[in-house]
Motif scaffolding. Structure first.
Motif, short mmCIF file in Angstrom:
data_model
loop_
_atom_site.label_atom_id
_atom_site.label_comp_id
_atom_site.label_asym_id
_atom_site.label_seq_id
_atom_site.Cartn_x
_atom_site.Cartn_y
_atom_site.Cartn_z
N SER A 78 0.89 -1.30 0.07
CA SER A 78 -0.12 0.10 -0.04
C SER A 78 1.15 1.19 0.11
N ALA A 87 -2.89 3.57 3.12
CA ALA A 87 -4.12 3.52 2.54
C ALA A 87 -5.30 3.06 3.35
N GLY A 105 -9.83 -1.16 -0.97
CA GLY A 105 -8.86 -0.03 -0.98
C GLY A 105 -9.28 1.20 -1.36
N ASN A 106 -8.57 2.07 -1.40
CA ASN A 106 -8.88 3.68 -1.64
C ASN A 106 -8.90 3.94 -3.02
N GLU A 107 -10.00 4.82 -3.42
CA GLU A 107 -10.13 5.09 -4.90
C GLU A 107 -9.05 6.02 -5.50
N GLU A 108 -8.32 6.67 -4.48
CA GLU A 108 -7.07 7.43 -4.99
C GLU A 108 -5.86 6.61 -4.70
N GLU A 109 -5.72 6.21 -3.56
CA GLU A 109 -4.22 5.48 -3.28
C GLU A 109 -4.16 4.05 -3.81
N PRO A 110 -2.90 3.74 -4.41
CA PRO A 110 -2.91 2.36 -5.04
C PRO A 110 -2.76 1.52 -3.90
N THR A 128 -6.02 -1.66 -6.75
CA THR A 128 -7.04 -0.81 -6.38
C THR A 128 -6.38 0.49 -6.56
N GLY A 129 -7.15 1.53 -6.83
CA GLY A 129 -6.71 2.55 -6.85
C GLY A 129 -6.00 3.14 -8.31
N ASN A 130 -5.59 4.59 -8.41
CA ASN A 130 -5.06 4.98 -9.62
C ASN A 130 -3.43 4.63 -9.72
N GLN A 131 -3.15 3.70 -10.39
CA GLN A 131 -1.69 3.65 -10.52
C GLN A 131 -1.50 2.93 -11.99
#
Length: 560
Positions: A78, A87, A105-110, A128-131
């Protein structure tokens, strides 16, 4: 003398033994009979194109739970924007991060989860998240009917190793013959499983292979951090709901972790530290030379404690030089060079001992107020010096121990507690000196001199309190709130505050002829007291006369 030499030899051997297992940024952690639900393996700040290699060498689970899906096991990776803020929650709660209902997960943190399936011999990767991280691993192959039967037979075998190796070879030979009858034999290069690369920004779930050798599971993966997902990452191992009949079952594993940034093996927050330490070493060395020049210039008013202050400044400078060299080799080699690391730990230990001894001596007023220490003050030294040795040993063990081991957190708590005790202990001599000067100002007939020294020690007390609060509390809070790539500023603030504290202490207690604190007139008649004399009938008509050195009257002030 012999005891002291023997103690130095023991400390030297201890340092060498501790450094044998230290791998710094190339980690290898082995845990046996572990019962923790979550194990924090490491925290590392990645820049873009940084790489993470994780190799689970062996994982042995309890026989009661190795084939049960009710007890998820796996890894989580995380990202957090600042140190200590992850996260997702990491406390040992009833919920498990690896269960399907919790892997949101968090929508922003991968966040990346590696869920191990011992029944299906696979590892499910969920991102999960933007990555835009790139994962390279060996995917799970489609099994033929014969391979499934062979794996089922292996799972039915006991884990104790009762079956002979010859039986394993025999079973594999039978399977190969069955396959040879139906499928043409292919070259070894063509049948070897190749590793594939997956973009976790588009591939949110995939399955990679899980191997089993001698009853131990193993797999590995390689990840390259993308430009959008750079940050501070925390790698954890989870064994959720590890509880049967009210007791936790032990498990064992060995994992190898290698983290690397484009510039070397140091974390993003540690890359500038090598240059920072060498620059601060030069500044402390220059300050030490200026201090020695001052001592030589005013040699007739120099006390022994002034030379002790010079030794502290030089030791601090040498310690920073070795610290810089240590970080340089960690960045280039991935681990410290034992010789340089031992020299750093020795100078770090000497610096810590000299610092608290010097502060305690100044606080007691030794050489400035008195030349003999009381029994109470001697007890402070008997407490502080051993505690400082313990604190430095704890620091060395922390630096030489992998973060995932249980001893790491134990010694980290010991270091924090001992450091606070030492910081509080050195305040007692200052308070005692202030009380002594307050009592002496009204009894020994030299009130002016004692009042000036009282003012000096009050300033010194405030300086120590500010230094302790800033380096132990405020700087740590700033570190937590800073972005991952700027967390080296914490070390910068600590070193700068230490330099300012050293300079102010030296200025207050400098051996100069014009120092109002150290060169005060001894004759009370030569001092103008800023005291207000109340008028009364008894004092009416009395005049205050100030005399020169030849005894003639120069000034007469009427008190009427």
């Amino acid at each position: 003398m012999a005891v002291t030499q023997r103690g130095c030899v023991v400390v030297g051997y201890l340092l060498i033994l501790l450094l044998v297992g230290c791998r710094a940024r190339i980690h290898k952690l082995t845990l046996r009979n572990e019962t923790r639900v979550s194990v924090d393996l490491n925290n590392f700040g990645f820049y873009a194109n940084g790489t993470l290699d994780v190799n689970l060498v062996s994982l042995r689970l309890p026989n009661e739970q190795q084939n049960s899906s009710a007890h998820p096991v796996g890894f989580s990776l995380s990202r957090s924007r600042v140190n200590g803020v992850l996260a997702y929650p990491t406390e040992e709660t009833d919920t498990c991060p690896l269960t399907p209902t919790e892997v949101t997960g968090n929508e922003e943190e991968p966040v990346i989860f590696f869920i191990i399936d011992t029944i299906g011999r696979s590892v499910t990767v969920k991102a999960t998240g933007n990555q835009d991280n790139l994962l390279t691993a060996k995917p799970k192959a489609d099994e033929s009917k014969g391979q499934r039967k062979t794996r089922a037979a292996d799972d039915a075998k006991p884990e104790d190793g009762d079956q002979k190796p010859d039986d394993d070879k025999k079973d594999s030979t039978v399977v190969e013959k069955k396959e040879d009858d139906t499928v043409p034999k292919a070259p070894v290069e063509a049948t070897k499983m190749e590793e594939n690369q997956f973009n976790l920004g588009t591939t949110k779930q995939l399955t990679i292979a899980l191997d089993k050798v001698d009853g131990a599971y193993n797999f590995s993966f390689h990840m390259q951090v993308g430009s959008q997902a750079q940050g501070l990452y925390s790698l954890k191992f989870h064994y959720c709901q590890n509880r049967v009949a009210g007791r936790r079952l032990p498990y064992s594993f060995t994992v190898e972790v290698t983290e690397k940034n484009p510039g070397g093996y140091l974390s993003a927050a540690e890359i500038p530290l090598s240059r920072l330490y060498i620059c601060m070493a030069g500044i402390f060395f220059t300050a030490a030379l200026v201090w020695v020049y001052t001592l030589m210039k005013h040699r007739y008013s120099v006390f022994k404690i002034h030379w002790l202050m010079a030794a502290l400044a030089f030791t601090k400078s040498i310690s920073l030089v070795f610290h810089s060299i240590n970080f340089y080799f960690i960045n280039t080699e991935g681990h410290p060079i034992e010789g340089w690391a031992v020299m750093y730990y020795i100078t770090h230990l000497l610096k810590g001992a000299l610092l608290f001894i010097t502060l305690a001596l100044i606080g007691t007023g030794w050489a400035f107020v008195k030349y003999i220490l009381s029994d109470k003050e001697k007890k402070i030294f008997m407490i502080v010096i051993p505690l400082q040795v313990l604190a430095n040993v704890a620091y060395i063990i922390i630096e030489s121990t992998e973060e995932g081991s249980s001893e790491y957190y134990l010694w980290k708590e010991i270091l924090f507690l001992v450091d606070l005790i030492c910081c509080g202990a050195i305040l007692f001599p200052v308070v005692w000196s202030i009380r002594h000067l307050q009592e002496a100002s009204s009894t020994d007939g030299k009130a002016a001199m004692n009042l000036e020294k009282l003012k000096l020690f009050r300033h010194y007390y405030v300086m120590i309190v500010c230094y302790i609060y800033f380096t132990r509390i405020i700087a740590i809070l700033l570190k937590v709130t800073m972005p991952f790539q700027w967390q080296w500023c914490y070390e910068f603030l600590v070193e700068v505050s230490t330099l300012v504290f050293f300079v102010m202490t030296g200025y207050k207690f400098r051996p100069a002829s014009n120092n109002p604190y150290l060169q005060l007139p001894q004759d009370e008649e030569d001092v103008e007291m800023d005291e207000v004399v109340t008028e009364s009938g008894v004092l009416e008509g009395i005049s205050k006369v100030k005399k020169t050195s030849n005894g003639r009257e120069r000034q007469k002030e009427s008190a009427l």
